[in-house]
Design an enzyme around this catalytic site. Structure first.
Site, short mmCIF file in Angstrom:
data_model
loop_
_atom_site.label_atom_id
_atom_site.label_comp_id
_atom_site.label_asym_id
_atom_site.label_seq_id
_atom_site.Cartn_x
_atom_site.Cartn_y
_atom_site.Cartn_z
N ILE A 204 0.85 -1.18 0.00
CA ILE A 204 0.00 0.00 0.00
C ILE A 204 0.89 1.24 0.00
CG2 ILE A 204 -1.83 1.28 1.16
CD1 ILE A 204 -2.69 -1.52 0.35
N LYS A 205 0.60 2.16 -0.91
CA LYS A 205 1.25 3.47 -0.89
C LYS A 205 0.23 4.49 -0.40
CE LYS A 205 3.14 7.03 -3.98
NZ LYS A 205 3.56 7.36 -5.36
N THR A 206 0.58 5.20 0.67
CA THR A 206 -0.35 6.17 1.23
C THR A 206 0.43 7.33 1.83
OG1 THR A 206 -2.31 6.39 2.64
CG2 THR A 206 -0.48 5.10 3.52
N ASP A 252 8.29 6.62 -0.90
CA ASP A 252 8.21 6.80 -2.35
C ASP A 252 8.26 8.29 -2.61
OD1 ASP A 252 7.94 6.47 -5.03
OD2 ASP A 252 5.82 5.98 -5.00
#
Length: 293
Positions: A204-206, A252
């Site tokens: 998951i990218k958050t 990221d």
């Protein structure tokens, strides 16, 4: 369907208790996946630290030419030694990244919106799994809109990508989108990350938020924090430090690297936090020393 009336609000996240199904594999939630999945995840997350530094340069797929990314062919080669994963579109990867590059690839597979639209939440799966295989992608990145007008189609895109990924042992990266009208609270991120993980996304990218440790504890797969808008270098490094120290397994960074006056030095400073446990102050001192060498 569960009756939402009378449900108790979650409160005990056991943030000090390690994930129970970690097993002997270094990536959270992946202990029981097949060899191919684990190989791709090991390309993304360093087996020694369990963490990753991603470099996102996929902004052009909906923003067009972005300051700092006018010449992808010039900026990307400079950063290859400083990052673990390249996150981009198939066009940018094929045209601007040397195929001899050994870095992991996070391939953006959804598209359809642009800055000319008032609502960015309506996307389609634009890259099929066969092209992801041809590009030797280590994961497929799907923009996911929870709470937006396009949530249903977004979940459909995610589900189709996960299904294809499971068929061919390619992980899926669920990217939590936050629009102008969407709240950036721990309540929202707990909901969004959990939904995407329960659909089957492997990463998951958050965004970082208040009570971030609880967001991490409630999510059964690794979370990578997005850098978001350009910040002063010391603030970006503080964001990186807080994220990692509170449970994120990676950063990221896009604009906070490519829009820095010293992108290579900034990427290396972030790497110190992610892989060498530097504090934000130590990393900023490293950054300042690097630019004056």
């Amino acid at each position: 369907m569960a009756d939402k009336d009378g449900l108790k609000v979650a409160k005990d996240y056991h943030v000090d208790v390690p994930f129970a199904r970690q097993g002997n594999f270094h990536v959270k939630g992946a202990n029981d996946l097949d060899w191919g999945m684990k190989k791709h995840l090991s390309n993304i997350f360093d087996p020694k630290t369990g963490n990753t530094v991603m470099f996102a340069f996929d902004h052009g797929y909906f923003m067009g030419s972005v300051s700092g990314l006018e010449r992808l062919d010039l900026i990307i080669p400079k950063l290859l030694d400083s990052v673990d994963v390249l996150m981009g579109t198939r066009g940018a990867l094929r045209n601007c990244v040397p195929p001899a590059c050994k870095k992991a690839i996070a391939l953006r597979t959804t598209s359809g919106s642009s800055m000319l639209n008032d609502d960015l939440s309506h996307e389609v799966v634009a890259v099929n799994v066969e092209d992801a295989i041809r590009m030797n992608a280590d994961c497929m990145a799907v923009q996911t809109f929870i709470g937006a007008d396009g949530q249903l189609s977004s979940i459909d895109n995610l589900s189709k990508t996960i299904n294809d990924g499971m068929r061919y042992s390619i992980p899926t990266l669920g990217v939590i989108a936050v629009g102008k009208q969407m709240e950036r609270t721990d309540r929202f991120f707990k909901l969004a990350t959990r939904i995407v993980a329960e659909m089957g996304a492997n990463i998951i990218k958050t965004y970082y938020c208040e009570n971030f440790e609880e967001v991490v504890a409630a999510c059964p797969v690794p979370i990578v924090v997005a850098g978001g808008k350009k910040l002063p270098e010391d603030e970006a490094l503080t964001l990186a430090y807080k994220s990692i120290s509170e449970g994120a397994r990676g950063l990221d960074m896009g604009r906070n690297i490519f829009q820095s006056q010293h992108p290579v030095e900034m990427a290396n400073a972030i790497r110190k936090i992610v892989h060498e446990k530097f504090t934000d102050k130590e990393a900023y001192e490293f950054y300042r020393d690097s630019i004056h060498e």
